[in-house]
Enzyme design. Structure first.
Site, mmCIF file in Angstrom:
data_model
loop_
_atom_site.group_PDB
_atom_site.id
_atom_site.type_symbol
_atom_site.label_atom_id
_atom_site.label_comp_id
_atom_site.label_asym_id
_atom_site.label_seq_id
_atom_site.Cartn_x
_atom_site.Cartn_y
_atom_site.Cartn_z
ATOM 1 N N ASP A 58 0.827 -1.199 0.000
ATOM 2 C CA ASP A 58 0.000 0.000 0.000
ATOM 3 C C ASP A 58 0.868 1.260 0.000
ATOM 4 O O ASP A 58 1.642 1.487 0.932
ATOM 5 C CB ASP A 58 -0.893 -0.014 1.245
ATOM 6 C CG ASP A 58 -2.079 0.922 1.127
ATOM 7 O OD1 ASP A 58 -2.065 1.793 0.241
ATOM 8 O OD2 ASP A 58 -3.019 0.787 1.922
ATOM 9 N N ASP A 59 0.767 2.054 -1.044
ATOM 10 C CA ASP A 59 1.462 3.348 -1.142
ATOM 11 C C ASP A 59 2.983 3.222 -1.236
ATOM 12 O O ASP A 59 3.707 4.175 -0.919
ATOM 13 C CB ASP A 59 1.123 4.252 0.044
ATOM 14 C CG ASP A 59 -0.283 4.830 -0.034
ATOM 15 O OD1 ASP A 59 -1.035 4.422 -0.940
ATOM 16 O OD2 ASP A 59 -0.630 5.666 0.810
ATOM 17 N N CYS A 96 -6.237 3.656 -3.845
ATOM 18 C CA CYS A 96 -6.458 2.324 -3.267
ATOM 19 C C CYS A 96 -7.622 1.538 -3.861
ATOM 20 O O CYS A 96 -7.430 0.472 -4.444
ATOM 21 C CB CYS A 96 -6.670 2.453 -1.762
ATOM 22 S SG CYS A 96 -5.299 3.222 -0.876
ATOM 23 N N LYS A 171 -5.706 -5.588 4.103
ATOM 24 C CA LYS A 171 -6.618 -4.465 3.867
ATOM 25 C C LYS A 171 -7.615 -4.764 2.750
ATOM 26 O O LYS A 171 -7.227 -5.072 1.635
ATOM 27 C CB LYS A 171 -5.783 -3.227 3.531
ATOM 28 C CG LYS A 171 -6.573 -2.010 3.100
ATOM 29 C CD LYS A 171 -5.630 -0.842 2.848
ATOM 30 C CE LYS A 171 -6.320 0.327 2.158
ATOM 31 N NZ LYS A 171 -5.412 1.473 1.960
ATOM 32 N N HIS A 173 -10.835 -2.583 1.867
ATOM 33 C CA HIS A 173 -11.114 -1.270 1.267
ATOM 34 C C HIS A 173 -11.976 -1.349 0.005
ATOM 35 O O HIS A 173 -11.793 -0.593 -0.943
ATOM 36 C CB HIS A 173 -9.807 -0.529 0.966
ATOM 37 C CG HIS A 173 -9.995 0.966 0.981
ATOM 38 N ND1 HIS A 173 -8.999 1.849 0.640
ATOM 39 C CD2 HIS A 173 -11.078 1.729 1.293
ATOM 40 C CE1 HIS A 173 -9.445 3.087 0.739
ATOM 41 N NE2 HIS A 173 -10.708 3.032 1.140
ATOM 42 N N ASP A 321 -0.078 -0.919 -5.039
ATOM 43 C CA ASP A 321 -1.456 -0.563 -5.397
ATOM 44 C C ASP A 321 -1.561 0.795 -6.076
ATOM 45 O O ASP A 321 -2.524 1.066 -6.786
ATOM 46 C CB ASP A 321 -2.374 -0.615 -4.171
ATOM 47 C CG ASP A 321 -2.096 0.492 -3.165
ATOM 48 O OD1 ASP A 321 -0.964 1.019 -3.134
ATOM 49 O OD2 ASP A 321 -3.014 0.842 -2.387
ATOM 50 N N ASN A 322 -0.594 1.673 -5.828
ATOM 51 C CA ASN A 322 -0.562 2.990 -6.492
ATOM 52 C C ASN A 322 0.795 3.614 -6.198
ATOM 53 O O ASN A 322 1.643 3.019 -5.519
ATOM 54 C CB ASN A 322 -1.697 3.903 -6.004
ATOM 55 C CG ASN A 322 -1.884 3.926 -4.504
ATOM 56 O OD1 ASN A 322 -2.910 3.488 -3.979
ATOM 57 N ND2 ASN A 322 -0.889 4.439 -3.788
ATOM 58 N N LYS A 339 1.057 9.604 -5.723
ATOM 59 C CA LYS A 339 -0.220 8.941 -5.497
ATOM 60 C C LYS A 339 -1.380 9.898 -5.771
ATOM 61 O O LYS A 339 -1.323 11.079 -5.452
ATOM 62 C CB LYS A 339 -0.299 8.458 -4.052
ATOM 63 C CG LYS A 339 -1.661 7.919 -3.628
ATOM 64 C CD LYS A 339 -1.694 7.583 -2.154
ATOM 65 C CE LYS A 339 -3.078 7.105 -1.736
ATOM 66 N NZ LYS A 339 -3.146 6.740 -0.300
#
Length: 595
Positions: A58-59, A96, A171, A173, A321-322, A339
């Protein structure tokens, strides 16, 4: 050639970080390939379906892995990538929820797109993107009555059909306002993780505004109060180990590991921070510690695969994811943006595949791959049935990954978001009368990438190694002329850093790509972005985030994602409820069709 006024620091910066040695100028492998878009390669002749481990971080910024020249230590990721296939032309979504929804669904809903879209898809056009799920705007927020469309057959559901045991750790989301939205109702046999997008790594608390706070760690469909205090990255790796230890390695298994790391808040065990004590920038120091901790978690998962007899018949996919959040320690250098933007720094991801089953290992692939491609690729590897899933966005890219063949993908619709703030200087006239360039959109076709509207924060941000970042050093890479534009065009193969806008020099290419946007937009469904509901407050759910909508609430908010037959079985609503629902849906349709 008209270019932005940049200082000489640009070239020096690239040389100093070693990026000009990369083979960015290599010709695209897919630019001129004429391939039937519905042609799907047959799964390889493995002795039995492989175990599949999909790891999503994530990120994590594009620069934040050792083999991209980072100052962060990631020995496990470096080794797995070096022994497998590095994907250096790999794309994800800028935030996300979109990336996760496209991974899980491959990616979109047809329920409300109508018979014209179904007919269009039946002719061999793979056109299912964010714009067909209604999730093309922003993320799913904790208090929104929204989730992944319920009529979608998810990746874990397809793998269950193929005989797989399916597990999710991490996660979600993708919405949770009613129980039907939960991971265990969408194809996963087990689930341990958070439902929202941002929790404390130790306490698992998440605040969606002042005073709107709740606990968010769940096991199955229950709140996992007893796990509080355990650092999430380590907890999730331990759970994967436990799953592997209790499963029979002769039976196929799919584990989706969606680490919370390295999303904010910046928290890490002290022993990892100590390794970076000499790093001047505090945010970067904490962030680096989180990345290294995650790297060791991946090491533990890989070790468990070998210990319990899975490894020799396994496929490990690693993906971000990004793009990285550059003011929270992340770095996408030397790519442009961050992002939440459609610049390369927001949508070009870290990706690799590690597997003993790969035929041509230890290499770098420049085949064009998008996150939607994992759905058909993994289902094909599992010998699953894709014939009853019409119109997938993705392609089976396993031959490109394993054998080095050309990718069947030639273009990517990054997104069309009609609700995002319209660009001040955009107009229909600037779009040749066929497209309103004030609308945020981005598409890549072959070597060309087009952006319209406001693509998001557009600077090049060097790694945050200095104590006083973002000080004068960062200013050296800022644009010095005013951005009074709404159209950008780049040859992304020759110019991966997006420094040379060619929109004025190549209006023919601009027009061609605008026509592709028009083509995709004709199939878009209304944006699904409902207002927040106060009844979602954790105080009404025992202090934890979780499903809150009653049957009547769920009925009111069903815009799509549920078969018409089942909707007709519901009891009638009051007239006021019907009117309220009608005007809400009408508003979203009007907003979605402003183009």
């Amino acid at each position: 050639m008209a270019v932005y006024a940049l200082t000489g620091f640009s070239l020096v910066s690239l040389l100093s970080f070693g990026y000009l040695s990369w083979d960015w100028m290599k010709p695209s492998l897919v630019a001129d390939v004429a391939t039937d878009p519905m042609e799907k390669s047959l799964p390889p002749a493995f002795s039995r379906p492989p175990h599949i481990i999909f790891i999503l971080t994530d990120d994590q910024g594009y620069h934040d892995v050792g083999y991209h020249g980072s100052d962060i230590q990631t020995p496990t990721l470096d080794r797995l990538a070096a022994e497998g296939v590095k994907l250096e032309n790999y794309y994800i979504q800028p935030i996300c929820t979109p990336s996760r929804s496209q991974l899980i669904t491959g990616s979109a809903a047809l329920a409300r797109a109508g018979w014209m879209l179904v007919h269009h898809l039946s002719k061999g056009n793979t056109v299912r993107y964010q714009i067909h799920t209604g999730l093309q705007h922003s993320i799913i927020r904790p208090r929104q009555p929204n989730c992944l469309p319920l009529d979608q057959v998810t990746l874990p559901q397809k793998l269950q059909e193929a005989g797989y045991s399916t597990h999710m750790v991490g996660k979600w989301h993708l919405g949770f306002y009613k129980k039907e939205c939960l991971p265990t109702r969408r194809g996963f046999d087990t689930f341990l993780g958070s439902l929202t997008g941002n929790v404390d790594y130790y306490t698992y608390d998440n605040c969606d505004g002042p005073g709107v706070c709740g606990y968010d760690l769940h096991e199955g469909e229950d709140v996992a109060w007893d796990q509080s205090g355990k650092y999430s990255t380590l907890l999730y790796a331990q759970r994967v180990n436990k799953i592997l230890a209790s499963h029979n390695p002769k039976e196929p298994i799919f584990i989706y590991v969606a680490f919370q790391a390295v999303h904010t808040p910046l928290q890490s065990p002290k022993e990892y921070i100590y390794r970076y004590r000499s790093m001047g920038n505090v945010a970067r120091r904490k962030y680096a510690a989180m990345v290294t901790c995650m790297d060791e978690a991946v090491k533990n998962i890989t070790w468990a695969l070998k210990k319990y007899g899975y490894y020799d018949n396994s496929v490990i996919v690693f993906s971000t994811d990004n793009g990285g959040q550059t003011f929270s320690g992340g770095s996408n250098w030397p790519l442009r943006g961050r992002k939440g933007t459609y610049w390369e720094g927001g949508v070009r991801g870290i990706g690799f595949v590690h597997s003993p089953l790969i035929k041509r290992k230890r290499r770098t692939s420049w085949a064009l791959v998008h996150i939607t491609d994992w759905y058909p690729t993994l289902v094909s590897l599992a010998r699953g049935n894709l014939s009853n899933v019409p119109g997938l966005d993705g392609y089976n890219v396993w031959p490109a990954i394993s054998e080095g063949k050309e990718s069947p993908r030639t273009e990517i619709l990054h997104n069309i978001d009609p609700l995002y703030n319209h660009a001040k200087y955009g107009s229909l006239e600037d779009g040749f009368g066929i497209w309103n360039t004030a609308v945020q959109a981005s598409i890549r076709v072959g070597e060309w990438k087009l952006l319209t509207g406001d693509p998001g924060y557009s600077d090049w941000i060097p790694p945050q190694t200095l104590t006083n970042f973002p000080g004068s050093w960062w200013n050296l890479e800022r644009l010095t002329d005013g951005l009074r534009k709404s159209v950008w065009l780049f040859n992304i193969t020759a110019d991966p850093y997006e420094r040379y806008d060619l929109s004025d020099q190549r209006p023919d290419v601009v027009r061609t790509l605008l026509m592709r946007l028009v083509h995709y937009n004709r199939t878009a469904i209304p944006v699904r972005y409902p207002a927040e509901n106060p009844r979602a407050h954790p105080d009404f759910n025992g202090g934890a985030w979780g499903p809150w909508a009653s049957e009547d609430d769920a009925e009111e908010w069903e815009g799509f994602g549920e078969p018409l037959k089942s909707r007709n079985k519901k009891k009638k609503k009051c007239k006021i409820c019907k009117l309220r629902s009608f005007f809400r849906k009408l508003n979203t349709r009007l907003m979605s069709n402003r183009i």
